[in-house]
Structure formats: structure tokens, C-alpha cells
Design a protein around this motif. Structure first.
Motif, PDB file in Angstrom:
ATOM      1  N   UNK A 606       0.818  -1.214   0.000  1.00 55.21           N
ATOM      2  CA  UNK A 606       0.000   0.000   0.000  1.00 55.21           C
ATOM      3  C   UNK A 606       0.853   1.267   0.000  1.00 55.21           C
ATOM      4  N   UNK A 607       1.943   1.262   0.782  1.00 53.48           N
ATOM      5  CA  UNK A 607       2.729   2.497   0.964  1.00 53.48           C
ATOM      6  C   UNK A 607       3.973   2.575   0.084  1.00 53.48           C
ATOM      7  N   UNK A 608       4.473   1.417  -0.359  1.00 52.71           N
ATOM      8  CA  UNK A 608       5.732   1.416  -1.108  1.00 52.71           C
ATOM      9  C   UNK A 608       6.942   1.634  -0.209  1.00 52.71           C
ATOM     10  N   UNK A 609       6.751   1.532   1.133  1.00 50.03           N
ATOM     11  CA  UNK A 609       7.837   1.733   2.086  1.00 50.03           C
ATOM     12  C   UNK A 609       8.387   0.388   2.557  1.00 50.03           C
ATOM     13  N   UNK A 610       9.668   0.367   3.006  1.00 51.14           N
ATOM     14  CA  UNK A 610      10.286  -0.843   3.523  1.00 51.14           C
ATOM     15  C   UNK A 610       9.810  -1.110   4.949  1.00 51.14           C
ATOM     16  N   UNK A 611       9.840  -2.392   5.351  1.00 54.94           N
ATOM     17  CA  UNK A 611       9.419  -2.759   6.705  1.00 54.94           C
ATOM     18  C   UNK A 611      10.299  -2.084   7.755  1.00 54.94           C
ATOM     19  N   UNK A 612      11.583  -2.057   7.510  1.00 57.30           N
ATOM     20  CA  UNK A 612      12.530  -1.341   8.364  1.00 57.30           C
ATOM     21  C   UNK A 612      13.427  -0.499   7.477  1.00 57.30           C
ATOM     22  N   UNK A 613      13.702   0.725   7.879  1.00 54.92           N
ATOM     23  CA  UNK A 613      14.565   1.592   7.080  1.00 54.92           C
ATOM     24  C   UNK A 613      15.491   2.356   8.003  1.00 54.92           C
ATOM     25  N   UNK A 616      15.526   6.392   6.114  1.00 48.95           N
ATOM     26  CA  UNK A 616      14.354   7.274   6.133  1.00 48.95           C
ATOM     27  C   UNK A 616      13.964   7.516   7.588  1.00 48.95           C
ATOM     28  N   UNK A 617      14.305   8.669   8.157  1.00 47.76           N
ATOM     29  CA  UNK A 617      14.041   8.905   9.586  1.00 47.76           C
ATOM     30  C   UNK A 617      12.551   8.904   9.921  1.00 47.76           C
ATOM     31  N   UNK A 618      11.681   9.200   8.943  1.00 46.38           N
ATOM     32  CA  UNK A 618      10.239   9.262   9.198  1.00 46.38           C
ATOM     33  C   UNK A 618       9.641   7.867   9.289  1.00 46.38           C
ATOM     34  N   UNK A 619      10.192   6.927   8.526  1.00 46.69           N
ATOM     35  CA  UNK A 619       9.627   5.576   8.469  1.00 46.69           C
ATOM     36  C   UNK A 619      10.692   4.555   8.839  1.00 46.69           C
ATOM     37  N   UNK A 620      11.170   4.599  10.054  1.00 45.25           N
ATOM     38  CA  UNK A 620      12.147   3.597  10.481  1.00 45.25           C
ATOM     39  C   UNK A 620      11.457   2.249  10.685  1.00 45.25           C
ATOM     40  N   UNK A 621      10.244   2.269  11.249  1.00 47.54           N
ATOM     41  CA  UNK A 621       9.455   1.052  11.451  1.00 47.54           C
ATOM     42  C   UNK A 621       8.109   1.251  10.772  1.00 47.54           C
ATOM     43  N   UNK A 622       7.863   0.460   9.720  1.00 46.96           N
ATOM     44  CA  UNK A 622       6.661   0.663   8.902  1.00 46.96           C
ATOM     45  C   UNK A 622       5.388   0.403   9.693  1.00 46.96           C
ATOM     46  N   UNK A 623       5.377  -0.622  10.566  1.00 47.89           N
ATOM     47  CA  UNK A 623       4.156  -0.952  11.317  1.00 47.89           C
ATOM     48  C   UNK A 623       3.737   0.220  12.199  1.00 47.89           C
ATOM     49  N   UNK A 624       4.707   0.817  12.916  1.00 43.44           N
ATOM     50  CA  UNK A 624       4.389   1.963  13.775  1.00 43.44           C
ATOM     51  C   UNK A 624       3.936   3.152  12.940  1.00 43.44           C
ATOM     52  N   UNK A 625       4.622   3.388  11.828  1.00 43.54           N
ATOM     53  CA  UNK A 625       4.284   4.509  10.937  1.00 43.54           C
ATOM     54  C   UNK A 625       2.885   4.328  10.351  1.00 43.54           C
ATOM     55  N   UNK A 626       2.588   3.103   9.909  1.00 46.38           N
ATOM     56  CA  UNK A 626       1.279   2.810   9.316  1.00 46.38           C
ATOM     57  C   UNK A 626       0.172   2.953  10.353  1.00 46.38           C
TER      58      UNK A 626
END
Length: 743
Positions: A606-613, A616-626
Motif C-alpha cells: 500500500x505504501x511502497x515503504x520498507x518494513x525497516x529503514x 528514512x528517519x520518518x519511516x524507520x518502522x513501517x508498522x508503527x508509521x502505518x
């Protein structure tokens, strides 16, 4: 012959002369190759027509005694010898300065000596030295290159008594020496000069004059008698010479001016740093500057040139030679090799028997080693599983190690498709032209053997279009091998996050991939006799074939759930970012652990983001970000920009809600994979119904226009026709809506 043809012939002959230039002229029998006792090899010559150009012209002058002495022109430098290795030895004089007791110089003495060199010649810094002889004397050499840059070096010689000096030693007492500075190519003008300093009164009695000269290293040996009476007027000096001022690569581009004319010649850059030299190739000798100047060396004529054994036969080859033993002997025929030894029937018999014994021994050892590896890699455990599962893996082929080595070019690194926690995967081509993926598993201890056999047993039971198919295995190697069908289009991870993506996954494709993956997991959880928990669901373990059909892979960490259990206590295994937090804390593995991991995959789609990054300081953990974005109503802000305009907002929201349910912390609150499939299928039906209605509206509009016979190119209709059109269009849409609603 007509006058026109004759003129054309003359022009052709003139062109040939220009192309081959001096390389053809130097073969003229009128060109002398000697001057007195000195050989004058081409590119040097004694006339303009016999040398490469005027810089290589050597004048042959007659002496008063009737002999001949060569001089390098211009500069009028006496030549001692010329070497095709790029060296010339010339004769150069010494600078001399004579003084009275008061230190006044005698104006009749020559205090300097000058040498003029063309651009093709330079003073060798490695073969010459500056020497000064005298007490309280300074010797200098001053060089000016063609650009006017000055290079100077010198040495100082001091002494008060003749006994201060030692014969044969030139260390600054009566005699000093200094190396010539290495400043690249020192072409141009050179001066030797001599100067006196201090009071000459103390040394005048035994040293009235001082001397300075450049000479070939070793050409002068100091003697204390030289202080009173210096017997030398000149010394040999070594010059470096080369052709032109181009490198070999640049010179070869202009074939007509390229000096290495011989067929078996090579070009190399001059040691002085400018221009190039030619040399005959290995196995050839002669003059590489002549058209046929490099001739083959017959190594067989001279024993010093070959190392053939005494009874071996030497055969000359172009640029080389070969040694062969006579009939009845074996060996390579060389002194430093296996020489030549007589072969007898008995020896042959012994060799044959020895080879046979060696071959059988090697085969026996190899078979034992294969058997050892088979047992080490769990072959007997696998047989037990086969027996217990009643032949459910009969379709899996057992490959030999030779087959898989051939398929992967002996496991060439070029064939590597990827490396993971469970092993390395190679691309291979079987003898039947099937492309396969061959996994070399990582087994560092016996405890991991069961994991490997586990993967074989699990995959052998699975028959699903969205699970990678196992073709066979090989247990004959130190590390076991699995052979899978080859999936050609990479992983979901590569398509979502890779740098070199040929295209982006569309919304419809992402939805279909999610449904296919969910369906495969539901099949693993409840569609087979003994449920299987994958335990490592992530975007790198979901492959895409040529049609972008999803295929779940890598079952190395999977677990079979016994029928009487709903959960297993295991060591925590999986990939950070996808791990079920409850499983990570309790070590209790259930089917809901796969559901959580699948929820992370949905969030990635859905987001095109990695599970862990970590970048990218905004999306270090995709689950928390989502999760935070969903709670704050910012879903549309995090949706992948490549699909935001393809899907309706309500469809994206429904897809996100499915992911949110899968990612609930408490496992009992998560849906089963069957429920996930149902919700995603429902979403696809809704999206598909929208697509059908849009097509129906378009079809109805076209039918209405046909009934009214309105041309497609019309831009206006009458009020009556417009009214009829609106009425029929409305009725058609109502009818299609009713048909659609009744489905």
C-alpha cells in the motif's frame, strides 16, 4: 603506354615513396652501415636518404691518418657506438681551469664544455656522473631543456695536501662525484664548468689546475697524480635516444610514420619518458626498424638457446622451439622437466595396473564420501519421512552432484541469484533445457539438518499455483542442495524498492498479488492434512513469475503443526520488521504469526515503504508509521504515489483496514488467513463491479447513439432529438443498473 597512364604510374610510385619513406630507402645498397669501426644501424644513417630523419644523421669524416670518425649532426659530437636498445656512447671533453698562487684564473684555459642535443637525444641520468678533480674546486653541470628550463647539479672537492687524497676514491678529497639529476628527458644544451675558490697558494705547488667533466659511470678512476698533471682530454658519455615524441599508442595510429616496420617487432615507451623504441619480439632478433629486420632465432642450432635433453629432438618453431623424446621414450624432453625415459612392456603394465587401482580406490572413496554426506545431510531422516508420508514426494527427483555442477558451471559466482539466511541460490540450466533455481543450504551443525529435511518434506506435500514448486534435491555434497522451478521476475521487494525497476506495480496488480499470497497461506494453514506455518513471510520471499503471479518461497524456517496442537513452542526465528511481537515475547508460534507478517506485506504494497529503514528517519518502522497514520486519518498521505490515482479512496481504506486487522498486537484479535482472503476477494469484486459498470455505461451510450442514428462526428442536435436521446439514455442506464443489481 599513353602519356596519361605514365603520369598516373609516376604519381603512384611517388605515393609509395611517401608512405614507406625512409623504411624503403634504408635498404638501398648505396647506404653505408659503417663508419670506420663504428656500425651505423638504421634509423641512423650516413646520408639524408639513409636515415629516419635529419636528427639521426651521422657524418662520416676522414681523419688526417686516413681513417674515418662518425659525428652526430647537428652538434658535431664524436660517436663511439650506437645500440638499438636506445643508447649511444659519445666522446665529451672536460672543462679545465688553471690558476696562479693568488687564485687568478688563466684566461687561456677552457673552463666550460658545451654539448648540443636534438629532441630525440637526452643525457642518461642513470649511466653518467659529474666528476670534479682538484683542491678547493667546484664542478657543475648545467642543462637547459628545449623549453628553457634550467637544471643544475654540482660537487665540491677540497684538500690542503696531496696526502689528504686516496687513489681510486672520489669522496670529496681531491675528487668528488655527483649523479646527474633525473628530470625526465634532458634534451637541449649541457655545460660542464669548473670554478676555484679560496686561496690557491697552499695547493698551487701540486695542483695548478682543476677539472670538471660528465663521464660514463666507471670510466674514470681517481689518481693523486692527476692533481699535478691530468692526462685526460675527453671521456665517454652515454646518451638515451628514442623515436619521435609520441607514445606507442599514438604512433601506431599513423602507420606511414610508425618506425617499428619489422613484422615480428614490438613497440615500448622510452625510459626517458618521451618517444618510443622498437624491439624484435621474443624468439626473433635483428633490426626492428627495417621492413624485414626481425628474423627467427633457430634455438636448435645453439645449445645455449634451448634446454632440450641430450637425446631429445629439438624442433625450431617461429619465435620458439619444441623438444620431443624419441620413439620408445616418455617425458617432455627438457632438462628441467621430465626429460626422456625408456618405456618397457613391464612398465606399461605396471602403469596400467596402478592407474586401475588408483581409479577404483578413488571411486570407492568418492562413493563412501557421497554416502557420508547423504547420512550427514539427513538422507536417512528423509527416507523415514518418505515412508511415513507414504510416497508423497515420489515426484521429486534426486539429482547427482555432477548434474548440478554442469547446470551451474561448477557453481560459478556469476550464476548467483541471491543470498539469504538459509543459503545461496544459483541459476542453473539442466540437460533437458529447463531453467531452475538451485539452493545451496547453510548447515553449520547437525541441528540444522532437520530444518533442511523439513523444507524438502514440506514442499513435497504442497501443490499450489502460488507456491514455488520443488523439483528435487541432492544430498551427495558437503552442503545439501534443493532444486526449484525458476521464477523469472524477481521478488516483490525488488519491484517495490529496487533502484532499476522496469515498471511499477499497478494497484490492480498489487491487489491480485495480495489475494494470491493470502490464498497460498490459507492453503498452508488449512488446506492440507497437516497445517504448515511458514514463519518467514516477507516481500523478499514472495517471487513473481513472467505474468507477475505471486509464488511463496523459502520454507527453511517453516513448521508442521501436529493435528492435536494449535501452537508450538520454538526458538524465535524470522526477520525483524515482520516478526509477530507476541511470538517474539512468548516463543509460542501459531498460524496468526504468519497473519501478522502478511499484514506487514500489505502495508508495504500500500505504501511502497520498507518494513525497516535506516535511511528514512520518518519511516524507520513501517508498522508503527502505518498504525499512527491510520489513527490520525492520514492514510492518503502515506499511500504510494504510483497508485494513488488508480484506486478509489474507499478501496484503499478497505485494503488498509485488512492490513490493520492483521497487525493487531493480540493474536486472538487477528483474522485467519481464510477471512483475509474473503475480505480481499470482496474488495476485488467491488473494484471489478465498478469497472464493469463503467464499461456498461459506455456500451449503453453507444447503443443510444446508434438508435438515434447520431454520427459520432456531430457536434449538435435539435431540441427534439436531444430530448429523445436523454430519455432513452436514462432508461438504458436504469435498466443496466437493475441488471447489475440483480447479479
Amino acid at each position: 603506354m599513353s602519356s596519361g597512364s605514365w603520369n598516373e604510374l609516376q604519381q603512384l610510385l611517388l605515393l609509395l615513396v611517401l608512405v614507406y619513406g625512409s623504411a624503403a630507402m634504408q635498404q638501398n645498397s648505396n647506404c653505408s652501415t659503417r663508419c670506420g669501426s663504428v656500425e651505423i644501424p638504421f634509423p641512423f644513417g650516413t646520408s639524408e636518404s639513409c636515415c629516419l630523419d635529419s636528427s639521426f644523421l651521422v657524418s662520416c669524416n676522414r681523419t688526417s691518418s686516413g681513417g674515418f670518425i662518425p659525428y652526430l649532426s647537428p652538434g658535431n659530437i664524436s660517436v663511439l657506438n650506437i645500440s638499438l636498445d636506445g643508447e649511444m656512447r659519445i666522446l665529451a671533453g672536460a672543462a679545465r681551469g688553471c690558476y696562479d698562487r693568488n687564485g687568478t684564473q688563466n684566461n687561456e684555459t677552457s673552463v666550460s664544455w658545451r654539448i648540443d642535443l636534438s629532441q630525440y637525444f637526452s643525457l642518461s641520468s642513470s649511466r653518467n656522473k659529474l666528476t670534479a678533480v682538484g683542491c678547493n674546486a667546484l664542478g657543475e653541470v648545467i642543462a637547459y631543456d628545449p623549453d628553457g628550463v634550467n637544471y643544475t647539479t654540482g660537487c665540491l672537492s677540497t684538500c690542503l695536501r696531496i696526502n689528504d687524497t686516496t687513489n681510486g676514491v672520489c669522496n670529496g678529497a681531491g675528487c668528488c662525484q655527483s649523479p646527474i639529476p633525473a628530470h625526465g628527458r634532458l634534451s637541449g644544451i649541457f655545460y660542464n664548468s669548473f670554478k676555484a675558490f679560496l686561496d690557491r697558494n697552499d695547493v698551487f705547488g701540486f695542483n695548478p689546475c682543476g677539472y670538471a667533466f660528465v663521464a660514463e659511470d666507471g670510466a674514470y678512476s681517481y689518481s693523486s697524480t692527476d692533481l699535478a698533471n691530468f692526462p685526460h682530454e675527453s671521456f665517454p658519455v652515454v646518451l638515451d635516444w628514442s623515436v619521435g615524441n609520441l607514445s606507442c599508442l599514438e604512433a601506431k595510429k599513423n602507420a606511414s610514420n610508425y618506425a617499428c616496420k619489422a613484422e615480428n617487432s614490438e613497440c615500448y615507451t622510452s625510459s626517458s619518458g618521451l618517444g618510443y623504441l622498437c624491439n624484435c619480439s621474443t624468439g626473433f632478433r635483428g633490426n626492428p626498424y627495417l621492413l624485414h629486420g626481425c628474423q627467427d632465432i633457430d634455438e636448435c642450432v645453439d645449445k645455449k638457446l634451448n634446454d632440450c635433453y641430450s637425446i631429445a629432438k629439438c624442433k625450431n618453431l617461429p619465435g620458439s622451439f619444441n623438444c620431443s623424446c624419441p620413439e620408445g621414450y616418455v617425458g617432455n624432453g627438457k632438462e628441467n622437466g621430465t626429460r626422456c625415459s625408456r618405456v618397457s612392456v613391464g612398465v606399461i603394465t605396471i602403469l596400467v595396473i596402478s592407474f586401475f587401482v588408483y581409479w577404483r580406490t578413488k571411486e570407492t572413496r568418492l562413493n563412501k564420501l557421497k554416502e557420508h554426506f547423504f547420512q550427514q545431510n539427513g538422507g536417512f531422516i528423509l527416507q523415514q519421512h518418505i515412508s511415513r508420508l507414504r510416497g508423497s514426494i515420489e515426484t521429486a527427483k534426486v539429482f547427482t552432484v555432477e548434474e548440478l555442477k554442469k547446470a551451474t558451471n561448477n557453481f560459478d559466482e556469476v550464476k548467483i541469484l541471491g543470498k539469504g539466511g538459509q543459503g545461496t541460490v544459483y541459476k542453473g540450466l539442466l540437460s533437458d533445457n529447463r531453467t531452475v533455481a538451485i539452493k545451496k543450504s547453510k548447515i553449520s551443525d547437525s541441528s540444522q539438518v532437520e530444518q533442511f529435511i523439513n523444507e524438502v518434506v514440506l514442499l513435497s506435500q504442497i501443490n499450489h499455483r502460488n507456491v514455488v514448486r520443488l523439483l528435487g534435491c541432492c544430498l551427495e555434497t558437503e552442503v545439501p542442495l534443493l532444486v526449484y522451478e525458476f521464477i523469472s521476475n524477481g521478488t516483490i521487494f525488488e519491484h517495490l524498492h529496487g533502484d532499476n525497476q522496469s515498471f511499477k506495480l499497478t494497484w490492480a496488480t498489487r491487489l491480485r498479488i495480495a489475494i494470491e499470497t493470502a490464498g497460498a497461506l490459507a492453503y498452508l494453514h488449512s488446506g492440507i492434512s497437516m497445517p504448515i506455518i511458514h514463519r518467514d513471510i516477507k516481500t523478499t520471499n514472495i517471487l513473481l513469475d513472467a505474468d507477475l503471479t505471486a509464488k511463496i518461497s523459502d520454507f527453511g524456517a517453516s513448521k508442521i503443526v501436529p493435528l492435536d496442537q494449535t501452537e508450538l513452542t520454538t526458538l524465535v526465528q524470522g526477520t525483524m520488521g515482520y516478526l509477530d511481537p507476541e511470538y517474539m515475547h512468548t516463543s509460542q508460534l501459531t498460524e496468526k504469526s504468519d497473519v501478522y507478517s502478511f499484514g506487514v506485506v500489505l502495508a508495504e504494497l500500500l505504501t511502497g515503504k520498507k518494513a525497516l529503514s535506516f535511511t528514512d528517519p520518518e519511516v524507520r518502522n513501517l508498522v508503527a508509521y502505518f498504525g499512527s497514520s491510520m489513527e490520525e486519518g492520514r492514510l492518503l498521505e502515506i499511500v504510494d504515489k504510483h497508485i494513488i490515482n488508480e484506486a478509489k479512496v474507499e478501496h484503499l481504506m478497505e485494503f488498509a483496514n485488512v492490513a490493520k486487522q492483521c497487525l493487531r498486537v493480540k493474536r486472538e484479535e487477528r483474522p485467519t488467513m481464510k477471512e483475509v482472503v474473503s475480505e480481499l476477494e470482496g474488495l476485488r469484486v467491488v473494484a471489478g463491479e465498478k469497472h464493469r459498470r463503467e464499461n456498461s455505461d459506455k456500451s449503453c451510450s453507444e447503443e443510444t447513439k446508434s438508435l438515434l442514428k447520431v454520427p459520432s462526428s456531430s457536434v449538435s442536435v435539435s431540441d427534439v432529438e436531444s430530448s429523445k436521446f436523454d430519455s432513452i439514455s436514462h432508461d438504458c442506464q436504469v435498466f443496466m443498473s437493475m441488471v447489475g443489481g440483480g447479479r
